[in-house]
Design a protein around this motif. Sequence first.
Motif, short mmCIF file in Angstrom:
data_model
loop_
_atom_site.label_atom_id
_atom_site.label_comp_id
_atom_site.label_asym_id
_atom_site.label_seq_id
_atom_site.Cartn_x
_atom_site.Cartn_y
_atom_site.Cartn_z
N CYS A 181 0.93 -1.22 -0.17
CA CYS A 181 -0.15 0.27 -0.15
C CYS A 181 0.84 1.44 -0.02
CB CYS A 181 -1.03 -0.02 1.22
SG CYS A 181 -2.05 1.38 1.34
N ASN A 217 -4.90 8.49 -2.28
CA ASN A 217 -6.20 8.08 -1.58
C ASN A 217 -6.70 7.01 -2.65
OD1 ASN A 217 -5.96 9.84 0.57
ND2 ASN A 217 -7.44 11.35 -0.40
N LEU A 265 -5.23 -1.74 -0.70
CA LEU A 265 -5.93 -2.34 0.39
C LEU A 265 -6.91 -3.30 0.12
CD1 LEU A 265 -5.51 0.41 2.93
CD2 LEU A 265 -4.17 -1.62 2.88
N LYS A 266 -7.62 -2.97 -1.24
CA LYS A 266 -8.92 -3.67 -1.71
C LYS A 266 -8.24 -5.01 -1.99
CE LYS A 266 -12.99 -2.68 -3.73
NZ LYS A 266 -13.74 -2.07 -4.78
N LYS A 276 -8.32 -5.97 3.01
CA LYS A 276 -8.42 -5.28 4.03
C LYS A 276 -8.44 -4.00 4.06
CE LYS A 276 -5.58 -8.89 6.09
NZ LYS A 276 -4.39 -9.74 5.63
N THR A 277 -8.59 -3.37 4.92
CA THR A 277 -8.88 -1.78 5.11
C THR A 277 -7.76 -1.17 5.88
OG1 THR A 277 -10.35 -1.68 7.06
CG2 THR A 277 -11.62 -2.22 4.77
N ARG A 278 -7.80 0.18 5.88
CA ARG A 278 -6.90 1.11 6.58
C ARG A 278 -7.29 0.95 8.04
NH1 ARG A 278 -3.30 4.96 5.71
NH2 ARG A 278 -2.85 5.87 7.62
N GLU A 279 -8.60 0.83 8.39
CA GLU A 279 -9.00 0.52 9.82
C GLU A 279 -8.52 -0.85 10.05
OE1 GLU A 279 -11.17 1.44 7.17
OE2 GLU A 279 -11.23 3.81 7.54
N HIS A 280 -8.59 -1.68 9.35
CA HIS A 280 -8.08 -3.12 9.61
C HIS A 280 -6.53 -2.94 10.24
CE1 HIS A 280 -6.59 -7.20 9.70
NE2 HIS A 280 -5.68 -6.76 9.10
N GLU A 340 -4.24 4.04 -2.18
CA GLU A 340 -4.53 3.22 -0.96
C GLU A 340 -5.52 2.21 -1.03
OE1 GLU A 340 -5.94 4.65 3.34
OE2 GLU A 340 -3.88 5.43 2.71
N GLU A 341 -6.70 2.98 -1.42
CA GLU A 341 -7.96 2.20 -1.60
C GLU A 341 -7.77 0.84 -2.44
OE1 GLU A 341 -12.53 2.85 -3.30
OE2 GLU A 341 -11.55 4.78 -2.15
#
Length: 185
Positions: A52, A152, A159-160, A164-168, A155-156
């Motif tokens: 990422c 952005n 991670l996709k 997983k997500t940034r929050e993960h 990153e999206e």
Amino acid sequence: MSTASLRRDHDLIEKVIKAMESTIQLLNDGKQIPESILLPVIDFSKNFTDVCHHSKEENSLFPALEQAGMPRNMGPIAMMLIDHGRSREIGKEMENSAKDYISSGNSIKLISDMQQYVEHITEHLWKENNRLFMMAEARLQYVAKKVDKELNDIEELKLKETGKTREHYEQLAETLTRDVSQHRN
């Protein structure tokens, strides 16, 4: 500001680096470190830091800097690309030594690889935060919104791809910090 997203990444990476430093200390003290700590560190290093974060820099920031006149084959961009390659190499070694540690209990190579990773990433983040990003902010003012959007979007997407997500990863960093500190007791 075209480096805000990258600086947020660095804050998260630094949190995991601190947990790694604590893990190294525990290993040096002869404590057993469970997979529940080691595997998330490997996942974070491989998927968040490399896939990422480095993709954001390599696919958006560096090309924008090139367009602003900074050469890719020498100077700061070339150095960062070399560092990214070195991060991947050390990360692979660390992943292998973590698997070996999990199966054998031998921590010598794992300690060495983790220490090397911590030192390399710490130095790399310093160079970016205190040199490269300052240059980027000065040179990319006129395209900051475009670069921010690209960062952005990358990153999206990245991670996709990992599922997983940034929050993960933010939660992973918090959990690692908590688990490592509980392991000391």
